[in-house]
Design a protein around this motif. Structure first.
Motif, mmCIF file in Angstrom:
data_model
loop_
_atom_site.group_PDB
_atom_site.id
_atom_site.type_symbol
_atom_site.label_atom_id
_atom_site.label_comp_id
_atom_site.label_asym_id
_atom_site.label_seq_id
_atom_site.Cartn_x
_atom_site.Cartn_y
_atom_site.Cartn_z
ATOM 1 N N GLU A 308 28.267 8.119 87.338
ATOM 2 C CA GLU A 308 29.699 8.103 87.655
ATOM 3 C C GLU A 308 30.542 7.889 86.403
ATOM 4 N N GLN A 309 29.983 7.150 85.443
ATOM 5 C CA GLN A 309 30.739 6.850 84.223
ATOM 6 C C GLN A 309 30.580 7.923 83.160
ATOM 7 N N ASN A 310 30.019 9.070 83.588
ATOM 8 C CA ASN A 310 29.902 10.217 82.683
ATOM 9 C C ASN A 310 28.999 10.000 81.477
ATOM 10 N N VAL A 311 27.997 9.156 81.648
ATOM 11 C CA VAL A 311 27.018 8.970 80.579
ATOM 12 C C VAL A 311 26.035 10.140 80.670
ATOM 13 N N ASN A 312 25.250 10.377 79.614
ATOM 14 C CA ASN A 312 24.290 11.487 79.590
ATOM 15 C C ASN A 312 23.475 11.554 80.888
ATOM 16 N N LYS A 313 23.701 12.642 81.645
ATOM 17 C CA LYS A 313 23.151 12.695 83.001
ATOM 18 C C LYS A 313 21.647 12.904 83.006
ATOM 19 N N SER A 314 21.160 13.887 82.211
ATOM 20 C CA SER A 314 19.723 14.175 82.311
ATOM 21 C C SER A 314 18.890 13.006 81.787
ATOM 22 N N LEU A 315 19.426 12.348 80.752
ATOM 23 C CA LEU A 315 18.717 11.190 80.210
ATOM 24 C C LEU A 315 18.626 10.071 81.259
ATOM 25 N N THR A 316 19.742 9.838 81.926
ATOM 26 C CA THR A 316 19.776 8.792 82.956
ATOM 27 C C THR A 316 18.792 9.107 84.080
ATOM 28 N N LEU A 317 18.770 10.387 84.498
ATOM 29 C CA LEU A 317 17.881 10.767 85.604
ATOM 30 C C LEU A 317 16.417 10.663 85.198
ATOM 31 N N GLU A 318 16.112 11.068 83.951
ATOM 32 C CA GLU A 318 14.724 10.964 83.490
ATOM 33 C C GLU A 318 14.298 9.500 83.422
ATOM 34 N N ALA A 319 15.182 8.657 82.875
ATOM 35 C CA ALA A 319 14.852 7.226 82.788
ATOM 36 C C ALA A 319 14.580 6.674 84.184
ATOM 37 N N MET A 320 15.405 7.107 85.141
ATOM 38 C CA MET A 320 15.218 6.634 86.519
ATOM 39 C C MET A 320 13.865 7.121 87.064
ATOM 40 N N ALA A 321 13.568 8.409 86.869
ATOM 41 C CA ALA A 321 12.322 8.979 87.390
ATOM 42 C C ALA A 321 11.100 8.223 86.864
ATOM 43 N N PHE A 322 11.168 7.791 85.612
ATOM 44 C CA PHE A 322 10.044 7.079 85.014
ATOM 45 C C PHE A 322 9.908 5.662 85.564
ATOM 46 N N LYS A 323 11.001 5.118 86.114
ATOM 47 C CA LYS A 323 10.965 3.729 86.587
ATOM 48 C C LYS A 323 10.583 3.594 88.063
#
Ligand SMILES: [Zn+2]
Length: 326
Positions: A308-323
């Protein structure tokens, strides 16, 4: 329509009705909250209630008098909707408002201006509006509607009575979809759970092939393996690169893990959002602990808030997927 036909926002309506009863309306309101949850609809109902011929008894719109009917049709000569033209609400639009306040209302008890997307004012328009707010008059009411109150100058915010609207509950959205759109319980429940509390989002999702998207996502999720980094990256990239799609995908994943918790804690499939996937959900619930599922829900919500805060989207999603636990 009157207040009683509005979905949700019961507390706000109660406050407004009591203000009407005490005849203590502010001269300017700011209705803020996420898009498409009924802020503008409520603003119109408020203006109807203020001007209704029977307002003194009802503290609500009667929907029958000439004033109520004209406002509902958008043909009342003293009720002005103000919109952005292009990117901004133009200074001319605000000057026209000022001009109109110079004489008495033609028919209304209170002349009303409902300013949509009020945050879309440039400096000149905002300054002109501020002048109006600084010279309040008993026969005018301004209602500013916005999803981005933080973009408005503090000088304007401080001169409005602020009402912050929460997203609707999933049950309220589902009730709307069942009664107004005639959707069956299963689909209404699914769309409501994915809407994030916005009727507008739910309607938009209803137009898309949400069922096919969910099939694909759940299929991918069930094949995701923590020991296979490619599967994690696949999941992240499927969730998409557009903010809106990501929101839908994350809400969907959340509903999936929420269902797992229900299977674990309550049992049965009656309360499941994704009831048609009960076998898959039960199998996953068997594999994961309650703590692991809660961890997943937290991680998904966290990723949603970061995006929502417009941070790097793919990076955020990848980090989430790994967690996540699969
Ligand atoms: Zn009326």
């Amino acid at each position: 329509m009157s207040f009683s036909h509005i979905y949700g926002h019961e507390q706000k309506i109660k406050i407004l009705k009591s203000t009407l009863a005490q005849k203590r309306m502010a001269h300017a309101y700011l209705f803020s909250g996420m898009e498409a949850i009924g802020k503008r609809t409520l603003a119109i109902e408020l203006v109807k209630a203020i001007n209704c011929d029977r307002a003194d008894d009802l503290h609500d719109a009667c929907d029958e008098c000439a004033s109520c009917r004209k406002i509902a049709k958008g043909s009342h000569p003293d009720v002005y909707p103000v919109h952005a033209e292009g990117q901004y609400i133009r200074i001319d639009a605000v000057r026209q408002m000022q001009e109109r306040t110079r004489c008495k209302p033609l028919e209304a008890k209170k002349r009303a201006f409902i300013i949509d997307d009020a945050d879309r004012m440039n400096e000149a328009s905002a300054n002109a509006l501020l002048k109006m707010l600084e010279e309040p008059s008993a026969v005018n009411i301004l209602i500013l509607v916005t999803a981005r109150p933080a973009s408005l100058p503090q000088t304007i915010l401080s001169r409005c009575q602020q009402m912050r609207f929460n997203p609707l509950s999933a049950e309220t959205v589902a009730r709307f979809l069942r009664t107004k759109m005639n959707l069956d319980e299963q689909r209404a429940g699914l769309l409501a759970a994915l809407s994030g509390g916005s009727i507008g989002n739910a309607l938009e999702l209803n137009n898309e092939d949400i069922i096919a998207y969910r099939t694909e996502l759940l299929d991918l999720l069930s094949r995701t393996d923590r020991n296979n980094p490619f599967s994690l990256i696949d999941l992240a990239s499927f969730l998409g690169s557009k903010k809106k799609e990501i929101g839908h995908g994350l809400h969907m994943m959340n509903s999936f893990f929420r269902d797992m918790l229900i299977v674990k804690e309550v049992g049965g499939n009656k309360m499941l959002i994704n009831r048609d996937y009960d076998a898959l959900i039960a199998a996953c619930a068997e594999r994961l602990s309650g703590e692991q599922i809660l961890h997943n829900i937290e991680q998904i919500e966290k990723a949603g808030a970061i995006i929502e805060q417009n941070v790097n989207k793919s990076l955020t999603l990848e980090a989430m997927a790994f967690k996540l636990n699969y």
